[in-house]
Write a protein that holds these residues in place. Structure first.
Motif, mmCIF file in Angstrom:
data_model
loop_
_atom_site.group_PDB
_atom_site.id
_atom_site.type_symbol
_atom_site.label_atom_id
_atom_site.label_comp_id
_atom_site.label_asym_id
_atom_site.label_seq_id
_atom_site.Cartn_x
_atom_site.Cartn_y
_atom_site.Cartn_z
ATOM 1 N N CYS A 1 -6.378 0.105 0.802
ATOM 2 C CA CYS A 1 -5.492 -1.077 0.818
ATOM 3 C C CYS A 1 -5.228 -1.355 2.418
ATOM 4 O O CYS A 1 -4.736 -2.731 2.658
ATOM 5 C CB CYS A 1 -4.182 -0.883 -0.294
ATOM 6 S SG CYS A 1 -3.040 -1.452 -0.728
ATOM 7 N N ASP B 1 -7.999 4.695 -2.029
ATOM 8 C CA ASP B 1 -7.833 3.482 -2.758
ATOM 9 C C ASP B 1 -7.260 3.096 -1.496
ATOM 10 O O ASP B 1 -6.396 1.991 -1.217
ATOM 11 C CB ASP B 1 -7.166 3.573 -3.968
ATOM 12 C CG ASP B 1 -8.555 3.065 -4.841
ATOM 13 O OD1 ASP B 1 -9.036 3.117 -4.739
ATOM 14 O OD2 ASP B 1 -7.543 3.857 -6.720
ATOM 15 N N TYR B 2 -5.505 4.156 -0.905
ATOM 16 C CA TYR B 2 -4.886 3.681 -0.089
ATOM 17 C C TYR B 2 -5.590 3.263 0.787
ATOM 18 O O TYR B 2 -4.969 2.059 1.887
ATOM 19 C CB TYR B 2 -3.843 4.752 0.056
ATOM 20 C CG TYR B 2 -2.536 5.023 0.901
ATOM 21 C CD1 TYR B 2 -2.392 4.441 1.376
ATOM 22 C CD2 TYR B 2 -2.947 5.646 2.120
ATOM 23 C CE1 TYR B 2 -1.466 3.589 2.330
ATOM 24 C CE2 TYR B 2 -2.406 5.635 3.398
ATOM 25 C CZ TYR B 2 -1.356 4.236 3.243
ATOM 26 O OH TYR B 2 -0.017 4.548 4.586
ATOM 27 N N ASP C 1 -6.861 8.662 -5.396
ATOM 28 C CA ASP C 1 -6.182 7.916 -4.713
ATOM 29 C C ASP C 1 -5.457 7.269 -2.884
ATOM 30 O O ASP C 1 -5.130 5.821 -2.508
ATOM 31 C CB ASP C 1 -4.506 8.332 -5.071
ATOM 32 C CG ASP C 1 -4.485 8.380 -6.822
ATOM 33 O OD1 ASP C 1 -5.042 7.633 -7.390
ATOM 34 O OD2 ASP C 1 -3.625 9.144 -7.103
ATOM 35 N N VAL C 2 -5.908 8.905 -2.573
ATOM 36 C CA VAL C 2 -6.045 8.547 -1.005
ATOM 37 C C VAL C 2 -7.082 7.355 -0.442
ATOM 38 O O VAL C 2 -6.196 5.754 0.409
ATOM 39 C CB VAL C 2 -5.855 9.863 -0.232
ATOM 40 C CG1 VAL C 2 -7.261 10.235 -0.393
ATOM 41 C CG2 VAL C 2 -5.650 9.535 1.204
ATOM 42 N N CYS D 1 0.358 -1.410 0.015
ATOM 43 C CA CYS D 1 0.034 -0.021 -0.279
ATOM 44 C C CYS D 1 0.607 1.237 0.193
ATOM 45 O O CYS D 1 1.680 1.514 0.533
ATOM 46 C CB CYS D 1 -0.902 0.105 1.263
ATOM 47 S SG CYS D 1 -1.951 -1.601 1.129
ATOM 48 N N PRO E 1 0.958 5.081 -0.042
ATOM 49 C CA PRO E 1 -0.035 5.817 0.705
ATOM 50 C C PRO E 1 0.572 7.617 -1.330
ATOM 51 O O PRO E 1 2.012 7.268 -1.931
ATOM 52 C CB PRO E 1 1.142 7.186 1.729
ATOM 53 C CG PRO E 1 2.504 6.746 1.262
ATOM 54 C CD PRO E 1 2.667 5.259 0.751
#
Length: 91
Positions: A64, A60-61, A57-58, A25, A27
């Motif tokens: 994860c 998704d992070y 994206d954050v 994962c 960031p």
């Protein structure tokens, strides 16, 4: 064998699981924001795209990290059970 003997080991596993890095994962990079309003206006479309991408994206992070945390806790539970079997075998 008593359950109390497992408590330090379980606490150690929990601490590592909570504090350790989330493998796989990464960031997202923080978007760049120019210092001047003129630059912000000039590059408004690009900056907006960067912030939109960062927000996606954050999210998704975070997903994860949540998945990795759940996986690690399941693994820690299995390792704890293995450790219990080990202690029973060597006593």
């Amino acid at each position: 064998m008593t359950c109390a003997r497992h408590i330090p080991f379980l606490l150690l596993i929990t601490a590592f699981a909570a504090a350790g890095p989330a493998h796989g994962c990464a960031p997202p990079e923080r978007p760049f924001l120019p210092q001047t309003q003129d630059d912000m206006r000039t590059y408004a479309d690009l900056i907006r795209e960067d912030f939109d991408a960062y927000i996606a994206d954050v999210q998704d992070y975070f997903r994860c990290v949540d998945e990795e945390r759940a996986r690690t806790f399941a693994e820690a539970r299995e390792v704890s059970e293995d450790y219990g079997r080990f202690l029973n075998a060597v006593e």
